[in-house]
Structures are given as structure tokens and as C-alpha cells.
Design a protein around this motif. Structure first.
Motif, mmCIF file in Angstrom:
data_model
loop_
_atom_site.group_PDB
_atom_site.id
_atom_site.type_symbol
_atom_site.label_atom_id
_atom_site.label_comp_id
_atom_site.label_asym_id
_atom_site.label_seq_id
_atom_site.Cartn_x
_atom_site.Cartn_y
_atom_site.Cartn_z
ATOM 1 N N PRO A 82 0.815 -1.219 0.000
ATOM 2 C CA PRO A 82 0.000 0.000 0.000
ATOM 3 C C PRO A 82 0.846 1.267 0.000
ATOM 4 O O PRO A 82 2.044 1.249 0.295
ATOM 5 C CB PRO A 82 -0.789 -0.125 1.305
ATOM 6 C CG PRO A 82 0.133 -0.880 2.220
ATOM 7 C CD PRO A 82 0.863 -1.859 1.329
ATOM 8 N N LYS A 85 0.547 2.855 5.612
ATOM 9 C CA LYS A 85 0.188 1.799 6.546
ATOM 10 C C LYS A 85 -0.275 2.416 7.859
ATOM 11 O O LYS A 85 0.074 3.557 8.179
ATOM 12 C CB LYS A 85 1.390 0.874 6.803
ATOM 13 C CG LYS A 85 1.986 0.273 5.532
ATOM 14 C CD LYS A 85 3.087 -0.736 5.854
ATOM 15 C CE LYS A 85 3.666 -1.318 4.569
ATOM 16 N NZ LYS A 85 4.538 -2.485 4.839
ATOM 17 N N GLY A 89 -4.096 -1.929 9.715
ATOM 18 C CA GLY A 89 -4.060 -2.452 8.348
ATOM 19 C C GLY A 89 -5.228 -2.054 7.489
ATOM 20 O O GLY A 89 -5.747 -2.865 6.711
ATOM 21 N N GLY A 91 -5.584 -0.534 4.783
ATOM 22 C CA GLY A 91 -5.462 -0.769 3.345
ATOM 23 C C GLY A 91 -5.802 -2.170 2.906
ATOM 24 O O GLY A 91 -6.103 -2.413 1.733
ATOM 25 N N ALA A 92 -5.808 -3.116 3.837
ATOM 26 C CA ALA A 92 -6.111 -4.500 3.475
ATOM 27 C C ALA A 92 -7.569 -4.679 3.098
ATOM 28 O O ALA A 92 -7.902 -5.506 2.242
ATOM 29 C CB ALA A 92 -5.759 -5.432 4.639
ATOM 30 N N GLY A 97 -8.366 -0.517 -2.037
ATOM 31 C CA GLY A 97 -7.049 -1.009 -1.672
ATOM 32 C C GLY A 97 -6.298 -1.533 -2.884
ATOM 33 O O GLY A 97 -6.887 -1.832 -3.933
ATOM 34 N N GLU A 123 1.163 -6.861 5.450
ATOM 35 C CA GLU A 123 1.673 -5.909 4.463
ATOM 36 C C GLU A 123 1.087 -4.518 4.662
ATOM 37 O O GLU A 123 1.577 -3.542 4.084
ATOM 38 C CB GLU A 123 1.338 -6.388 3.050
ATOM 39 C CG GLU A 123 1.954 -7.720 2.676
ATOM 40 C CD GLU A 123 0.963 -8.608 1.931
ATOM 41 O OE1 GLU A 123 0.537 -8.204 0.832
ATOM 42 O OE2 GLU A 123 0.613 -9.674 2.453
ATOM 43 N N PHE A 124 0.049 -4.415 5.483
ATOM 44 C CA PHE A 124 -0.711 -3.169 5.601
ATOM 45 C C PHE A 124 -0.608 -2.527 6.986
ATOM 46 O O PHE A 124 -1.084 -1.414 7.177
ATOM 47 C CB PHE A 124 -2.183 -3.444 5.271
ATOM 48 C CG PHE A 124 -2.383 -4.041 3.906
ATOM 49 C CD1 PHE A 124 -2.518 -3.236 2.790
ATOM 50 C CD2 PHE A 124 -2.386 -5.424 3.730
ATOM 51 C CE1 PHE A 124 -2.680 -3.780 1.525
ATOM 52 C CE2 PHE A 124 -2.545 -5.988 2.467
ATOM 53 C CZ PHE A 124 -2.681 -5.155 1.359
ATOM 54 N N THR A 125 0.008 -3.215 7.940
ATOM 55 C CA THR A 125 0.170 -2.659 9.279
ATOM 56 C C THR A 125 1.531 -1.989 9.416
ATOM 57 O O THR A 125 2.526 -2.468 8.857
ATOM 58 C CB THR A 125 0.033 -3.745 10.359
ATOM 59 O OG1 THR A 125 0.961 -4.800 10.109
ATOM 60 C CG2 THR A 125 -1.386 -4.307 10.385
ATOM 61 N N THR A 154 -11.464 -7.989 5.218
ATOM 62 C CA THR A 154 -10.522 -8.071 4.103
ATOM 63 C C THR A 154 -10.977 -9.103 3.075
ATOM 64 O O THR A 154 -11.011 -8.824 1.867
ATOM 65 C CB THR A 154 -9.118 -8.427 4.625
ATOM 66 O OG1 THR A 154 -8.698 -7.439 5.566
ATOM 67 C CG2 THR A 154 -8.116 -8.507 3.489
ATOM 68 N N SER A 214 7.103 -6.252 4.667
ATOM 69 C CA SER A 214 6.227 -6.731 5.735
ATOM 70 C C SER A 214 6.966 -7.309 6.934
ATOM 71 O O SER A 214 6.369 -8.030 7.729
ATOM 72 C CB SER A 214 5.282 -7.803 5.173
ATOM 73 O OG SER A 214 6.017 -8.936 4.721
#
Length: 329
Positions: A82, A85, A89, A91-92, A97, A123-125, A154, A214
């Protein structure tokens, strides 16, 4: 009395005979190609530890998807990087997204290509863990049940965007059951779940964490991913996911865990997936670049070994090259 020698070599004498009696065959339809999609324009950035694998922006997906389709590969596994972040998360599960946008684009470019969406938060946090983190008596911990709610959101957003298969990789307890219920309630009863049922806390993920940006900012994932020393635990994990409604089971990583693949193959009749992970790919590439190994021979032998162990499907960064080699290119 003369005792005849048992001549096993008779069935190895020519290439034609060997082909006739070959027990395990690798096919293009066995392979799933991972793709990393990133925000931005005209982005095609090679991942330094994974030569030949790239972070691609949406506007560069066309050439990648065209190549995959032309080779006859029938499925891709989507990961997203993303633009920003946060701690939960967001964006998940955002409707716009990066994975959702990529899914919609791929389904327009190649409607018959199977899009598998990786369903996780790491990957989004901003902390790099696979769920919501809270401070506890023993330091920061991932809140299992609070994370489940976000993982359901998600999965539903990915299905709504057009994903054909949901592949949850988070290893929260109860994740398959929660996602199955969430998908069903949202009207996606027909969307299957490819569960990362047996996912080990492994050193083999290093290059992936570079690719997906990540890596955990603190601690590790040993409290929710499996101990590499355990086999019986794998059966318990798989049994739980089968009971909660998984449609496919996965073992990750592959090479060091082929005994686990065989255990699951003998126990369950669901399609079994093996993830030939990033470090397995990177080690082969590094040795091949030094001229120490025959890359083609090593890759095809490895993938065949995974099938022989019991894999029905293989997620591999070698997918495109493997198909070319199988076709004699």
C-alpha cells in the motif's frame, strides 16, 4: 542354481522408456504465480534478493498478465504494497485497496485467469504483524479475536472486487471459520478458501519480507506461526481448518517440510498446495548466477519432488521459467 539378477535398469534404458514409466508429472496447470502489486506509476522494481521478480504498479500489470496467460498459467496469487500503513491495516480491507484494484484490473484483462487473494494484514500494518497489536502484561501481543474481524472484512472486500479464491495466511485461531461465515453472509458462498493451514515460523521468508515490505518492526511471529520442529501440530492445524470449512490446504514453506506434505496427503482428501517460498527461490537463483548449479534441472527436480510428496498445486516464483523449460525453451 543360477540366480538371475533383477535388472531394474531395463526400464531406464532409453528416454522413451523412461517417459512411459514416469510416475510423477509436472504440468503447467499445477503452478500458481505470485505477483506483487504496488502503488505508483510506471513502477517495475526488481526485488534485489529475488532476481526476476518485481514490484509492479497497476499500469504495468498488463505486460505481466499477458505473459502469464500466454504461457498457459491459470492462476496468480496477489500481494499488495500500500501507499501508507497504519496500526490496523486499513489498506487491506479498503474498497480501493491495492489488492482490490489489482483484482479488478486483472479480471478485466484476463477474465478466465484465477485470481487468488492473499488475506492477511502484515503488508498493511505499520508494525508488520498479521493482526491487531495491543500492549499486554508481557509486552505487545497480537489480539487474535479482534484481528479476525478485520480479516473477515478483508476477505469480503477481496471477493467483492472479483477474487476467485481467498487465501488467508494470517494463522489466527479460528480464521477459516470466521472468514467462511463472513463470506457466506455477504453472499459469497461459492468463493473457496485456500487455507494456509500449516504455516511455519520460518527463516525461509526473508526475501518475501523485502518484496512485500512486511517484516515485523518488533519481535517475531512465533506466537502465531508454527514451530519448525513440530509435525503432529500440523495435523491438528489442518484438522481444525477442514472442520471450519477450508476447501484447500496449504503447507508453507515447501522444501524443508515435504514430510508434512506427505502427512497431510495421507490424512485428507482436499486439494493440497505447497508454497515454494522466497528463500528457496533466492538460493537457487544465487547459486545459478555463480554458475554452481544447472538452474533448469534444479528447479524442475524440486517442483517434481514437491508433486511426488503429495502436492496438487505449487505456488512458485519459478512458474514462468518452469513452463518455458517444460516446453523445451
Amino acid at each position: 542354481m543360477h540366480t538371475s539378477i533383477v535388472r531394474h535398469r531395463r526400464l531406464r534404458r532409453t528416454a522413451g522408456i523412461r517417459n512411459l514409466v514416469r510416475e510423477t508429472r509436472l504440468h503447467v496447470h499445477d503452478l500458481i504465480m505470485p505477483i506483487f502489486v504496488a502503488h505508483g506509476d510506471d513502477v517495475k522494481t526488481e526485488i534485489s534478493s529475488m532476481p526476476g521478480v518485481y514490484n509492479l504498479s497497476l499500469d504495468r500489470l498488463d505486460e505481466e498478465i499477458a505473459e502469464i496467460v500466454s504461457l498457459g498459467i491459470q492462476a496468480v496469487l496477489l500481494f499488495g504494497i500500500p501507499a501508507s500503513k497504519d496500526s490496523v491495516g486499513t489498506g487491506a480491507y479498503a474498497e480501493d485497496g491495492i489488492v482490490q484494484q489489482a483484482t479488478r484490473k486483472i479480471k478485466k484483462l484476463a477474465p478466465d485467469l484465477v485470481v487468488i487473494a492473499d488475506t492477511c494484514l502484515c503488508e498493511f500494518t505499520d508494525h508488520g504483524h498479521c493482526g491487531v497489536v495491543h500492549e499486554g502484561d508481557c509486552g505487545a501481543v497480537v489480539d487474535n479475536d479482534e484481528s479476525l474481524a478485520l480479516l473477515v472484512r478483508t476477505a469480503v472486500s477481496q471477493a467483492r472486487a472479483g477474487a476467485d479464491i481467498i487465501a488467508p495466511s494470517n494463522m489466527m485461531d479460528g480464521f477459516v471459520g470466521a472468514i467462511r461465515q463472513g463470506l457466506d453472509e455477504a453472499g459469497f458462498e461459492d468463493i473457496p478458501i485456500m487455507s494456509y493451514a500449516v504455516k511455519y515460523s520460518s527463516a525461509y521468508y526473508g526475501p518475501f519480507r523485502e518484496a512485500a515490505q512486511s517484516a515485523p518492526k518488533f519481535g517475531d511471529r512465533k506466537t502465531y506461526q508454527m514451530d519448525a520442529a513440530n509435525a503432529r501440530e500440523a495435523l491438528r492445524e489442518a484438522e481444525t481448518d477442514v472442520g471450519e470449512g477450508a476447501d484447500m490446504l496449504m503447507v508453507k514453506p515447501g522444501l524443508a517440510y515435504l514430510d508434512i506434505v506427505r502427512l497431510l496427503k495421507e490424512r485428507y482428501d482436499l486439494p493440497l498446495v505447497v508454497y515454494n517460498v522466497s528463500a528457496e527461490y533466492a538460493m537457487v537463483k544465487a547459486a545459478a548466477m555463480q554458475g554452481w548449479i544447472d538452474e533448469r534441472a534444479i528447479v524442475l527436480e524440486t517442483l517434481t519432488g514437491m508433486k511426488r510428496a503429495g502436492a496438487d498445486l505449487i505456488i512458485t516464483y519459478h512458474a514462468k521459467d518452469a513452463v518455458r523449460w517444460m516446453n523445451g525453451q
